[in-house]
Design a protein around this motif. Structure first.
Motif, short mmCIF file in Angstrom:
data_model
loop_
_atom_site.label_atom_id
_atom_site.label_comp_id
_atom_site.label_asym_id
_atom_site.label_seq_id
_atom_site.Cartn_x
_atom_site.Cartn_y
_atom_site.Cartn_z
N GLU A 39 0.96 -1.29 -0.20
CA GLU A 39 0.07 -0.01 -0.16
C GLU A 39 0.85 1.21 -0.21
O GLU A 39 2.14 1.26 0.44
CB GLU A 39 -0.82 0.00 1.33
N GLU A 80 -1.14 1.92 9.41
CA GLU A 80 -1.48 1.69 8.03
C GLU A 80 0.10 1.75 7.63
O GLU A 80 0.46 1.67 6.30
CB GLU A 80 -2.09 2.84 7.35
N ASP A 98 8.86 -0.36 -3.06
CA ASP A 98 7.78 -1.09 -3.75
C ASP A 98 8.26 -2.45 -4.11
O ASP A 98 7.45 -3.62 -4.35
CB ASP A 98 6.70 -0.51 -4.34
#
Ligand SMILES: Cc1cc2nc3c(=O)[nH]c(=O)nc-3n(C[C@H](O)[C@H](O)[C@H](O)COP(=O)(O)O)c2cc1C
Length: 261
Positions: A2, A234, A156
């Protein structure tokens, strides 16, 4: 990963696996992310030269060591040399008119092809292009934004990366035919992390109320604790260093390469 976790997980990784090459696909992801970054006038500011460490002649590589960049050059399998193309303004009117044609810039906001040709370019943009200080300031900002995307894309992709001073670009220019209009900015080193993903914990940063303001500059931004808690869940805010095992981790890694402990 995310988005928030990517941003929160990114940190400068200086311990990389020297023996594990980075797949070209992953570098392409980073370059694509850089190319998608916002850019004023939609002009073509960032340029990058990707070279594998082992393809760089030793007499060139040894010029890259500097007071803030040393062991990393031996460990990182992939180097990305970032530049500003100082000719970026030349194509800017056409790039803007492309945006008008695709209705990204519309008459509602004052845009038309003749506005670009008759006013914006001659009155606003051309003077910028002729002012070396503004040209440099804009170029550095725009390339910085692009590099930021490349850094986050590397995270990522499960890679480790860090920006470094690019202090002796002349040899690189000669060895790799770098065009005269490219101005060197940063060297991005990329590889697979050898250290734990936390890399010693999230780096210390001053609070939002120290850094930012609301309404006027006497009024610090007041954090909403609920938002802060959500960002911790998160992954945008992560555990800061120092980690209890970090010193030992660094000592063991140093020993692995015979580096000072
Ligand atoms: C433009 C730029 C240049 C940097 N140059 C160096 C460098 O020459 N050597 C180095 O070890 N780290 C360099 N860094 C990494 C910073 O020192 C690092 O970002 C800082 O320690 C904050 O940590 P973080 O990136 O892990 O959040 C650079 C970072 C940026 C953004």
């Amino acid at each position: 990963m995310e988005f928030k976790r990517v941003v929160g997980t990114r940190r400068s990784v200086r311990w990389l696996k020297p023996w594990r090459p980075v797949e070209r696909e992953k570098i392409q992801v980073m370059l694509e992310a850089a190319n998608r970054a916002s850019r004023s006038m939609n002009a073509d500011y960032p340029r990058a030269l990707v070279v594998n460490r082992d393809d760089i002649p030793e007499e060139v590589r040894e010029t890259l060591y500097n007071p803030t960049t040393s062991v990393e050059l031996d460990l990182a399998p992939t180097y990305i040399f970032w530049y500003i193309d100082m000719n970026y303004a030349q194509g800017a009117p056409d790039r803007l008119k492309e945006l008008v044609k695709q209705h990204a810039l519309s008459p509602s906001h004052g845009w038309s092809e003749s506005y670009v040709d008759k006013f914006l370019w001659p009155q606003v943009l051309k003077p910028i292009a002729e002012n070396p200080a503004i040209l440099m300031f804009m170029g550095a900002t725009e390339v910085g934004i692009a590099i930021c995307n490349a850094l986050n894309a590397a995270v990522d992709e499960g890679l480790g990366t860090c920006l470094h001073a690019f202090t002796a670009p002349e040899k690189v220019k000669q060895a790799f035919n770098v065009p005269d209009s490219w101005f060197p900015v940063w060297l991005q080193l990329v590889g697979y992390p050898l250290e734990e993903p936390e890399a010693g914990g999230q780096r210390p940063r001053k609070s939002l109320s120290y850094m930012f303001f609301e309404g006027n500059c006497d009024t610090p931004w007041k954090e909403d604790e609920k938002v802060t808690e959500k960002l911790k869940e998160e992954g945008l805010i992560q555990t800061p260093g120092p980690f209890p095992y970090r010193e030992q981790e660094v000592r063991m890694l140093s020993r692995m390469f015979g580096l000072p402990e």
